[in-house]
Design a protein around this motif. Sequence first.
Motif, PDB file in Angstrom:
ATOM      1  N   ILE A 136     -30.659  14.921  18.507  1.00 42.17           N
ATOM      2  CA  ILE A 136     -30.293  13.572  18.970  1.00 42.17           C
ATOM      3  C   ILE A 136     -30.093  13.613  20.483  1.00 42.17           C
ATOM      4  N   ARG A 137     -30.316  12.455  21.097  1.00 41.77           N
ATOM      5  CA  ARG A 137     -30.173  12.372  22.553  1.00 41.77           C
ATOM      6  C   ARG A 137     -29.044  11.428  22.922  1.00 41.77           C
ATOM      7  N   GLY A 138     -28.375  11.740  24.006  1.00 44.14           N
ATOM      8  CA  GLY A 138     -27.295  10.859  24.455  1.00 44.14           C
ATOM      9  C   GLY A 138     -26.988  11.081  25.917  1.00 44.14           C
ATOM     10  N   GLN A 139     -26.244  10.134  26.462  1.00 44.17           N
ATOM     11  CA  GLN A 139     -25.908  10.178  27.883  1.00 44.17           C
ATOM     12  C   GLN A 139     -24.519  10.779  28.064  1.00 44.17           C
ATOM     13  N   ALA A 140     -24.424  11.724  28.987  1.00 47.93           N
ATOM     14  CA  ALA A 140     -23.120  12.358  29.250  1.00 47.93           C
ATOM     15  C   ALA A 140     -22.240  11.435  30.086  1.00 47.93           C
ATOM     16  N   ILE A 141     -20.974  11.333  29.712  1.00 49.85           N
ATOM     17  CA  ILE A 141     -19.996  10.626  30.568  1.00 49.85           C
ATOM     18  C   ILE A 141     -18.720  11.467  30.640  1.00 49.85           C
ATOM     19  N   GLN A 142     -18.025  11.354  31.764  1.00 50.83           N
ATOM     20  CA  GLN A 142     -16.734  12.031  31.889  1.00 50.83           C
ATOM     21  C   GLN A 142     -15.683  11.107  31.274  1.00 50.83           C
ATOM     22  N   ALA A 143     -14.816  11.641  30.418  1.00 51.86           N
ATOM     23  CA  ALA A 143     -13.771  10.807  29.793  1.00 51.86           C
ATOM     24  C   ALA A 143     -12.455  11.565  29.840  1.00 51.86           C
ATOM     25  N   LYS A 144     -11.399  10.889  30.256  1.00 53.32           N
ATOM     26  CA  LYS A 144     -10.105  11.564  30.311  1.00 53.32           C
ATOM     27  C   LYS A 144      -9.199  10.955  29.250  1.00 53.32           C
ATOM     28  N   ILE A 145      -9.032  11.667  28.141  1.00 49.21           N
ATOM     29  CA  ILE A 145      -8.200  11.164  27.046  1.00 49.21           C
ATOM     30  C   ILE A 145      -7.120  12.199  26.764  1.00 49.21           C
ATOM     31  N   ASP A 166     -11.512  18.736  32.550  1.00 49.83           N
ATOM     32  CA  ASP A 166     -11.790  18.744  33.987  1.00 49.83           C
ATOM     33  C   ASP A 166     -12.704  19.924  34.274  1.00 49.83           C
ATOM     34  N   LYS A 167     -13.490  19.804  35.352  1.00 53.46           N
ATOM     35  CA  LYS A 167     -14.249  20.994  35.736  1.00 53.46           C
ATOM     36  C   LYS A 167     -13.260  22.031  36.289  1.00 53.46           C
ATOM     37  N   ARG A 168     -13.671  23.271  36.323  1.00 50.53           N
ATOM     38  CA  ARG A 168     -12.733  24.325  36.730  1.00 50.53           C
ATOM     39  C   ARG A 168     -13.381  25.233  37.763  1.00 50.53           C
ATOM     40  N   GLU A 169     -12.657  25.493  38.825  1.00 47.32           N
ATOM     41  CA  GLU A 169     -13.193  26.365  39.872  1.00 47.32           C
ATOM     42  C   GLU A 169     -13.345  27.783  39.327  1.00 47.32           C
ATOM     43  N   ILE A 170     -14.484  28.381  39.554  1.00 46.25           N
ATOM     44  CA  ILE A 170     -14.697  29.772  39.110  1.00 46.25           C
ATOM     45  C   ILE A 170     -14.284  30.686  40.256  1.00 46.25           C
ATOM     46  N   ASN A 186     -19.400  22.830  34.523  1.00 41.26           N
ATOM     47  CA  ASN A 186     -19.121  22.434  35.908  1.00 41.26           C
ATOM     48  C   ASN A 186     -20.331  21.747  36.545  1.00 41.26           C
ATOM     49  N   TRP A 187     -21.498  22.278  36.268  1.00 41.76           N
ATOM     50  CA  TRP A 187     -22.746  21.733  36.810  1.00 41.76           C
ATOM     51  C   TRP A 187     -22.871  20.250  36.399  1.00 41.76           C
ATOM     52  N   ILE A 188     -22.708  19.986  35.118  1.00 44.41           N
ATOM     53  CA  ILE A 188     -22.845  18.601  34.641  1.00 44.41           C
ATOM     54  C   ILE A 188     -21.723  17.728  35.201  1.00 44.41           C
ATOM     55  N   SER A 189     -20.508  18.277  35.272  1.00 47.97           N
ATOM     56  CA  SER A 189     -19.396  17.511  35.848  1.00 47.97           C
ATOM     57  C   SER A 189     -19.692  17.086  37.282  1.00 47.97           C
ATOM     58  N   ARG A 190     -20.260  17.991  38.064  1.00 48.74           N
ATOM     59  CA  ARG A 190     -20.581  17.653  39.461  1.00 48.74           C
ATOM     60  C   ARG A 190     -21.646  16.561  39.515  1.00 48.74           C
ATOM     61  N   LEU A 191     -22.650  16.634  38.633  1.00 48.88           N
ATOM     62  CA  LEU A 191     -23.687  15.592  38.594  1.00 48.88           C
ATOM     63  C   LEU A 191     -23.067  14.241  38.264  1.00 48.88           C
ATOM     64  N   LEU A 192     -22.120  14.244  37.297  1.00 47.97           N
ATOM     65  CA  LEU A 192     -21.486  12.982  36.895  1.00 47.97           C
ATOM     66  C   LEU A 192     -20.633  12.418  38.037  1.00 47.97           C
ATOM     67  N   GLU A 193     -19.975  13.296  38.783  1.00 50.56           N
ATOM     68  CA  GLU A 193     -19.183  12.849  39.933  1.00 50.56           C
ATOM     69  C   GLU A 193     -20.054  12.158  40.981  1.00 50.56           C
ATOM     70  N   GLU A 194     -21.323  12.593  41.043  1.00 45.73           N
ATOM     71  CA  GLU A 194     -22.260  11.992  42.014  1.00 45.73           C
ATOM     72  C   GLU A 194     -23.021  10.820  41.401  1.00 45.73           C
ATOM     73  N   ASP A 195     -22.520  10.332  40.247  1.00 46.30           N
ATOM     74  CA  ASP A 195     -23.139   9.207  39.541  1.00 46.30           C
ATOM     75  C   ASP A 195     -24.593   9.454  39.157  1.00 46.30           C
ATOM     76  N   GLN A 196     -24.930  10.711  38.926  1.00 48.57           N
ATOM     77  CA  GLN A 196     -26.271  11.039  38.422  1.00 48.57           C
ATOM     78  C   GLN A 196     -26.297  10.757  36.926  1.00 48.57           C
ATOM     79  N   GLU A 197     -27.406  10.257  36.450  1.00 50.42           N
ATOM     80  CA  GLU A 197     -27.552  10.087  35.005  1.00 50.42           C
ATOM     81  C   GLU A 197     -27.884  11.440  34.376  1.00 50.42           C
ATOM     82  N   VAL A 198     -27.100  11.833  33.373  1.00 51.87           N
ATOM     83  CA  VAL A 198     -27.344  13.117  32.699  1.00 51.87           C
ATOM     84  C   VAL A 198     -27.655  12.836  31.235  1.00 51.87           C
TER      85      VAL A 198
END
Length: 538
Positions: free
Chosen positions: A127-136, A158-162, A258-270
């Motif tokens: 199945i396919r879907g769009q990633a979104i960041q959600a804080k619950i 949250d993303k985490r610094e390595i 983290n990679w996907i989180s950064r893309l979402l922060e830049e409003d990229q569609e994932v």
Amino acid sequence: MRRSFTLLAATCLLFACTLWADEHVHWEMVNRIRDEGIHHSQVMDTLQHLTDRIGPRLTGSPALVEANEWTLEKLQEWGLENGHLEEWGPFGRGWSFSRSTVHMLQPRQTPLMALPKAWTPGTNGPIRGQAIQAKIESEDDLDQYRGGLQGKVLFMSDKREIKPPELAEFARLSPEDLQEMEAFDFPSGQVGKWLEEARKHLKLRRALNEFLVKEGAIAVADISSRDGGTLRLGSAGSRQPDESVGVPSFVLAAEHYNWISRLLEEDQEVELELDIESQFYDDLVVYNTIAEIPGTDKADEVVLLGAHLDSWHAGTGSNDNGTGTAVVMEAVRILQALEVRPRRTIRVGLWAGEEQGLLGARAHVEKHYASRPDSEIAEEQEFPAHLRTLGWPITVKPDHAKLSAYFNLDNGSGKIRGIYTQGNAAVAQVFEAWLKPFRDMGADTVTNRNTGGTDHVAFDAVGLPGFQFIQDDLDYYTRTHHSNLDVFDHAQREDLVQASVVMASFAYHAAMRDELLPRKPIPRKPPENEVGDEEDEE
Ligand SMILES: [Zn+2]
């Protein structure tokens, strides 16, 4: 009168001192145990079968039942008697998984490192879907997402610094570490906080599972709590038959998350594509594996050796806790090979359900040794037993007086460096004597400190002498614990050979001793309700 009293006291003191120094060590038997254990070990064969052949052994999965049956067969093949599978439960739904692929399709195509959490559903094909960041973080946070989750994959952490690692990836306990452990540690009185957190977490999970299904979300993604491509995970969903299992839920490698989180922060569609296959089982029974070397003149008294046979599902359950299982089995194999005739019965218990709250060991303790009433607090009834306050008083059964000791091994693949007495100061001098033959192998520390988090706690909680050994950490907490790297390659042969020999010798000495091991007073209700020890579930 006075003089003779002094004389008597001095004699007694001398006598006591002699007794104190004379905890008997069966040196010739130690030689035989060392010979059999070091030169004819089968511990790695046992572990390899459990991990490579049977694989991960999640409680409630068919693989754990297979492991119960195989361990029983093996123990019987070695001549142990009264072998049986001890049923307990109900445990709830069983679960396993058979496929897990997660791909990023947009903004570029790449496979991602991901594994599903236990007790969550599959996707019924790709199945396919769009990633979104959600804080619950609480039930109050749900409202803002109502009507907006259809077809979405929620990134909930949250993303985490390595950062560069602070701990060595593979470490042994230093002389300073061991020396520090020997010092008395006052109880902090800080119990209870983890329990509050665990209850809050469970309530939110229940609400979220129902909410996400209703809203048509596709899946939930979480970040692995280890980095370096290590996937560390436990459960989501639910194993309670009357609760929603929610939507597919998976853990991504920290670097991919983290990679996907950064893309979402830049409003990229994932856009992601998931294909996860998992199975639920309604009618699987859960068991502990039990077998014994019968005693002779004190056969009704028992020395119990144990480890949990169940594991998480990301790896193959090698160091948590195939290693403990293999060592316990090897210890009795050694004793059988030497044709020992112990005075007390030496029994083996391989527990299920440890990772969900020491459930198998607790069921065994309740069946044979002691019970405590359920919590009567009305607000606690919605939680599983291990998240309720302890009930009082403890009611003991006749066998409670006949268990000399329970010895547990469950901290990875590291060799034994000593033992925790759980505050039983009287037993310390006994263990010091029993460790003397293993000083050259690095095992010589006795600490009166407590350690928790595994099955000996179930015994200790009702006043039985339950002990866990001190082990070298190796890469347990950096890499293998509950992770996809918990596989055979991370088990250390020499460490496990050493642990088997020490375990066999402890079992033998406890079984041959004139007296049962000294005990602590049976726990009494504290002034304010205390709670159970921390367990392994996450
Ligand atoms: Zn464990």
